[in-house]
Design a protein around this motif. Sequence first.
Motif, PDB file in Angstrom:
ATOM      1  N   GLN A   1     -62.167  26.837 -28.027  1.00 52.25           N
ATOM      2  CA  GLN A   1     -62.172  27.912 -27.033  1.00 52.25           C
ATOM      3  C   GLN A   1     -63.522  27.997 -26.328  1.00 52.25           C
ATOM      4  O   GLN A   1     -63.587  28.137 -25.103  1.00 52.25           O
ATOM      5  N   ALA A   2     -64.590  27.888 -27.098  1.00 57.34           N
ATOM      6  CA  ALA A   2     -65.940  27.964 -26.520  1.00 57.34           C
ATOM      7  C   ALA A   2     -66.174  26.824 -25.537  1.00 57.34           C
ATOM      8  O   ALA A   2     -66.720  27.029 -24.452  1.00 57.34           O
ATOM      9  N   ARG A   3     -65.758  25.611 -25.905  1.00 57.73           N
ATOM     10  CA  ARG A   3     -65.939  24.464 -25.003  1.00 57.73           C
ATOM     11  C   ARG A   3     -65.138  24.646 -23.717  1.00 57.73           C
ATOM     12  O   ARG A   3     -65.625  24.353 -22.622  1.00 57.73           O
ATOM     13  N   LEU A   4     -63.921  25.156 -23.835  1.00 62.16           N
ATOM     14  CA  LEU A   4     -63.108  25.373 -22.634  1.00 62.16           C
ATOM     15  C   LEU A   4     -63.701  26.475 -21.764  1.00 62.16           C
ATOM     16  O   LEU A   4     -63.684  26.373 -20.533  1.00 62.16           O
TER      17      LEU A   4
ATOM     18  N   PRO B   1     -61.549  28.772 -12.142  1.00 60.95           N
ATOM     19  CA  PRO B   1     -61.742  27.603 -13.004  1.00 60.95           C
ATOM     20  C   PRO B   1     -61.995  26.346 -12.183  1.00 60.95           C
ATOM     21  O   PRO B   1     -61.446  26.179 -11.093  1.00 60.95           O
ATOM     22  N   GLU B   2     -62.821  25.457 -12.739  1.00 57.33           N
ATOM     23  CA  GLU B   2     -63.147  24.204 -12.037  1.00 57.33           C
ATOM     24  C   GLU B   2     -61.926  23.348 -11.795  1.00 57.33           C
ATOM     25  O   GLU B   2     -61.832  22.663 -10.797  1.00 57.33           O
TER      26      GLU B   2
ATOM     27  N   VAL C   1     -64.704  26.426 -17.707  1.00 57.73           N
ATOM     28  CA  VAL C   1     -64.142  27.254 -16.636  1.00 57.73           C
ATOM     29  C   VAL C   1     -65.167  28.173 -15.996  1.00 57.73           C
ATOM     30  O   VAL C   1     -64.941  28.667 -14.899  1.00 57.73           O
ATOM     31  N   GLY C   2     -66.284  28.414 -16.654  1.00 57.83           N
ATOM     32  CA  GLY C   2     -67.336  29.232 -16.063  1.00 57.83           C
ATOM     33  C   GLY C   2     -67.109  30.719 -16.273  1.00 57.83           C
ATOM     34  O   GLY C   2     -66.188  31.130 -16.970  1.00 57.83           O
TER      35      GLY C   2
END
Length: 92
Positions: free
Chosen positions: A72-75, A86-87, A79-80
């Motif tokens: 979750q943290a990496r996602l 989201p990118e 996405v910012g």
Amino acid sequence: MNDDPVTITLTHDQALVLSAWLYEAMMNSDRLGSIITDRAVWSPIYTISGTLETTLPEIFAGDYADRLTAAQARLLEHVGPDDEPPEDGPES
């Protein structure tokens, strides 16, 4: 009717987070049931959920919660901030 399969590619982190969300949403049927009013949509939801469960062995690991939190943290890094689209979303 066209029964040709469609392939969706997710990163491992995306698959893990989606699997957790689907599990929670399906276990709280009031929540998902109020969102999904078209009964036909349940067929692909069960297919996606079942596929994720059979391809993600770490959902049964003792450190599953830690792995999910890390994914979750990496996602979220990807996405910012909340105020930016989201990118890899539809506005990119």
